[in-house]
Design a protein around this motif. Structure first.
Motif, mmCIF file in Angstrom:
data_model
loop_
_atom_site.group_PDB
_atom_site.id
_atom_site.type_symbol
_atom_site.label_atom_id
_atom_site.label_comp_id
_atom_site.label_asym_id
_atom_site.label_seq_id
_atom_site.Cartn_x
_atom_site.Cartn_y
_atom_site.Cartn_z
ATOM 1 N N PHE A 295 0.562 -1.335 -0.118
ATOM 2 C CA PHE A 295 0.522 0.043 -0.153
ATOM 3 C C PHE A 295 0.536 1.147 0.099
ATOM 4 O O PHE A 295 1.600 1.302 1.452
ATOM 5 C CB PHE A 295 -0.828 0.094 1.512
ATOM 6 C CG PHE A 295 -1.683 -1.443 1.652
ATOM 7 C CD1 PHE A 295 -2.940 -0.468 0.964
ATOM 8 C CD2 PHE A 295 -1.614 -2.579 2.123
ATOM 9 C CE1 PHE A 295 -4.190 -2.194 0.204
ATOM 10 C CE2 PHE A 295 -2.711 -3.487 1.827
ATOM 11 C CZ PHE A 295 -4.270 -3.110 1.105
ATOM 12 N N ASP A 296 0.848 2.451 -0.782
ATOM 13 C CA ASP A 296 1.067 3.550 -1.043
ATOM 14 C C ASP A 296 0.680 4.302 -1.752
ATOM 15 O O ASP A 296 -0.348 4.053 -2.674
ATOM 16 C CB ASP A 296 2.900 2.492 -1.701
ATOM 17 C CG ASP A 296 3.857 3.489 -1.291
ATOM 18 O OD1 ASP A 296 3.420 5.138 -1.402
ATOM 19 O OD2 ASP A 296 4.892 3.239 -1.938
ATOM 20 N N GLY A 297 1.454 5.391 -1.575
ATOM 21 C CA GLY A 297 0.760 6.913 -2.576
ATOM 22 C C GLY A 297 1.056 6.821 -3.912
ATOM 23 O O GLY A 297 1.450 6.009 -4.187
ATOM 24 N N PRO A 298 0.905 8.110 -4.961
ATOM 25 C CA PRO A 298 1.175 8.178 -5.543
ATOM 26 C C PRO A 298 2.958 8.442 -6.770
ATOM 27 O O PRO A 298 3.391 8.225 -7.265
ATOM 28 C CB PRO A 298 0.341 9.800 -6.498
ATOM 29 C CG PRO A 298 0.149 9.959 -5.193
ATOM 30 C CD PRO A 298 0.265 8.776 -4.211
ATOM 31 N N TRP A 299 4.520 8.459 -4.747
ATOM 32 C CA TRP A 299 5.190 8.616 -4.831
ATOM 33 C C TRP A 299 5.969 7.538 -5.247
ATOM 34 O O TRP A 299 7.052 7.706 -5.398
ATOM 35 C CB TRP A 299 5.456 9.098 -3.226
ATOM 36 C CG TRP A 299 4.505 9.993 -3.050
ATOM 37 C CD1 TRP A 299 4.030 11.165 -2.831
ATOM 38 C CD2 TRP A 299 3.702 9.520 -1.828
ATOM 39 N NE1 TRP A 299 3.342 11.018 -1.929
ATOM 40 C CE2 TRP A 299 2.888 10.151 -1.001
ATOM 41 C CE3 TRP A 299 3.861 7.840 -1.407
ATOM 42 C CZ2 TRP A 299 2.207 10.403 -0.207
ATOM 43 C CZ3 TRP A 299 2.914 7.459 -0.142
ATOM 44 C CH2 TRP A 299 1.800 8.944 0.562
ATOM 45 N N ALA A 300 5.078 6.669 -5.017
ATOM 46 C CA ALA A 300 5.728 5.366 -5.289
ATOM 47 C C ALA A 300 5.280 5.461 -7.091
ATOM 48 O O ALA A 300 6.761 4.370 -7.809
ATOM 49 C CB ALA A 300 4.885 3.542 -5.292
ATOM 50 N N VAL A 301 5.154 5.546 -7.994
ATOM 51 C CA VAL A 301 4.719 5.341 -9.535
ATOM 52 C C VAL A 301 6.289 6.130 -10.492
ATOM 53 O O VAL A 301 6.011 5.255 -11.690
ATOM 54 C CB VAL A 301 3.199 7.211 -9.735
ATOM 55 C CG1 VAL A 301 4.113 6.284 -11.736
ATOM 56 C CG2 VAL A 301 2.268 5.970 -9.588
ATOM 57 N N PRO A 302 6.799 6.838 -9.740
ATOM 58 C CA PRO A 302 8.451 6.940 -10.523
ATOM 59 C C PRO A 302 9.255 6.146 -10.201
ATOM 60 O O PRO A 302 9.595 5.904 -11.543
ATOM 61 C CB PRO A 302 8.811 8.422 -9.620
ATOM 62 C CG PRO A 302 7.387 8.763 -9.187
ATOM 63 C CD PRO A 302 6.535 8.020 -8.872
ATOM 64 N N THR A 303 9.325 5.147 -9.273
ATOM 65 C CA THR A 303 9.900 3.413 -9.631
ATOM 66 C C THR A 303 9.626 3.029 -10.539
ATOM 67 O O THR A 303 9.722 1.877 -11.061
ATOM 68 C CB THR A 303 9.574 3.067 -7.863
ATOM 69 O OG1 THR A 303 10.756 3.915 -6.686
ATOM 70 C CG2 THR A 303 10.750 2.068 -8.003
ATOM 71 N N PHE A 304 8.167 2.880 -10.434
ATOM 72 C CA PHE A 304 8.041 1.871 -11.005
ATOM 73 C C PHE A 304 7.911 2.105 -13.250
ATOM 74 O O PHE A 304 8.196 1.209 -14.749
ATOM 75 C CB PHE A 304 6.260 1.278 -11.479
ATOM 76 C CG PHE A 304 5.998 0.640 -9.839
ATOM 77 C CD1 PHE A 304 7.028 -0.364 -9.760
ATOM 78 C CD2 PHE A 304 5.049 0.811 -8.991
ATOM 79 C CE1 PHE A 304 7.167 -1.067 -7.725
ATOM 80 C CE2 PHE A 304 5.146 0.897 -6.934
ATOM 81 C CZ PHE A 304 6.254 -0.350 -6.865
#
Length: 453
Positions: A295-304
């Motif tokens: 569970f995470d916020g939009p901050w994880a999007v750049p990693t993926f």
């Protein structure tokens, strides 16, 4: 002779009466003049509030990586100054870590920037609270209406009457999952779990079938991430904040216990040594197929995106709304950051700058550079937000009941994270039961509140 003496005495008496009657008025006039002079001198020493048309210089701080800040703020400020030639904007650069350490000193010395990108749970911070400016009379009616009401509702200002904080981004938790891990466990990657029961079943299946941790739990010491992970389940089960407006616990109920029991059960299928993992480490595990769900916020999007490109819809990473508790209510955790103004003397200019930064064009630039989810529907017209996964964040922000960060009504919000973190760590490590965790966490929160009072 006697007649002359009488006349002289009468004249003397009349003169003294006239003087006596005139003296108070003369004294009052003199005192009033002195008071007026003193007031004028005092006013001359105070810095007057600048009107919207007077030349004025203001400073702005958006904490973070300096290169990112420059890429967003410098062109934005250049455009703003061109449209408002009477306002000069000076940009201050500071990392989040540096700002967290130094902002109390700035406020105590009254040298803080005029406009700051701030936290929604620090409006009562003991250093900053008395400096916050009520922007109600400076922002336009159209401005207020362009931000969805649900997002305004998320910003709890307690007994502060007015607008002291303008939300710039709303970051909800979503469920990220690895489709390849789901497939390996015999689960359908196109039907992720939508309820707590399904979530627990899926993480156990992943763990039992593949040996891969079914869920990643961020429990690293000295961070706020574990409280927010546990807080999500508490919010969903209780339909309430973790703490009330007096900073007293709201989770010491049967529903609160069900949430902590869920966390306890999920922990059985989590990665080993969860206290060594923050959100960043878990993103890497999910990317590499070493964990099933986080569970995470939009901050994880750049990693993926860095691993699979912009089109995450057709990548091994799935993004779905958070599974719901037994009550079936659409509830999620969310954090916001936004803008505050800190000086009455520059309030008009600061409000103009904030309103400009919240305009659709500039807000879009901010969100693209920082990977924040769209706040306005118009942002979906941009190619950066054409993918369906962004609609998951937007749907939650618009249609879910959102609960945010704890400690908003406290002068020391960080103290609650520290106090609860120790208890939640013991829970996810299996050192205490859900019942004991509930009692210990309630006592810890009450202890912080008692010390503050």
């Amino acid at each position: 002779m006697k007649k002359l003496l009488c006349i002289v005495l009468c004249l003397a008496l009349a003169s003294s009466l006239l003087f006596a009657c005139a003296s108070p008025a003369a004294t009052e006039t003199t005192d009033a003049a002195a008071t007026e002079a003193t007031a004028s001198e005092a006013a001359a020493t105070e810095e007057p509030a600048a009107t919207a048309d007077e030349p004025v210089t203001i400073t702005i701080l958006r904490p973070g990586d300096e290169e990112k800040v420059k890429s967003f703020l410098e062109p934005a400020v250049q455009q703003f100054e061109a449209e408002n030639p009477n306002i000069t904007v000076e940009i201050m650069y500071e990392s989040w870590a540096g700002w967290i350490q130094t902002y109390p000193t700035y406020f105590e010395a009254d040298t803080q920037p005029d406009v700051i990108f701030w936290w929604d749970n620090k409006l009562y911070d003991s250093s900053a609270h008395d400096h916050l400016v009520n922007l109600s009379n400076y922002l336009s009616e159209d401005f207020f209406s362009q931000i969805p009401q649900g997002i305004w509702d998320l910003v709890d200002t307690g007994d502060m009457d007015g607008v002291y904080y303008v939300p710039n981004s709303v970051d909800t938790f979503v469920m990220y999952y690895n489709k390849d891990v789901f497939t390996a466990a015999g689960l359908d990657p196109n039907t992720p779990p939508t309820t707590w029961d399904e979530l627990l079943t899926d993480v156990q299946t992943i763990y039992d079938v593949t040996g891969t941790p079914g869920i990643g739990i961020p429990a690293i010491t000295g961070s706020e991430v574990l409280e927010e992970f546990v807080g999500l389940f508490l919010n969903q089960a209780t339909d309430a904040s973790v703490l009330d407006s007096s900073s007293m616990p709201l989770f010491n109920t049967a529903d609160g216990l069900s949430a902590l029991t869920m966390v306890q059960n999920l922990s059985k299928y989590a990665q080993t040594s969860p206290t060594e993992y923050g959100r960043g480490e878990l993103r890497a595990l999910l990317r590499d197929g070493q964990v099933g769900i986080i569970f995470d916020g939009p901050w994880a999007v750049p990693t993926f995106k860095a691993a699979y490109g912009d089109d995450l819809d057709n990548s091994p990473i799935g993004i779905a709304t958070v599974p719901l508790a037994a009550n079936g209510k659409k509830i999620d955790w969310a954090g916001t950051n936004g803008w505050i103004a800190t000086r009455e003397s520059t309030a008009a200019a600061s409000a103009k700058l904030i309103e400009f930064l919240m305009s659709p064009e500039i807000l879009l630039s901010h969100h693209i550079i920082y990977g924040s989810a769209p706040l306005y529907a118009s942002e979906f017209d941009n190619a950066a937000f054409q993918y369906d996964y962004w609609k998951v964040f937007y749907d939650e922000a618009q249609n879910y009941k959102l609960y945010g960060m704890i400690g908003r009504n406290s002068a020391t919000p960080a103290a609650y994270y520290t106090a609860l973190e120790e208890v939640w760590q013991q829970l996810v490590l299996g050192q205490i039961s859900a019942e004991d965790a509930q009692a210990a966490a309630a006592a810890a929160a009450e202890g912080v509140t008692a010390r503050n009072n």
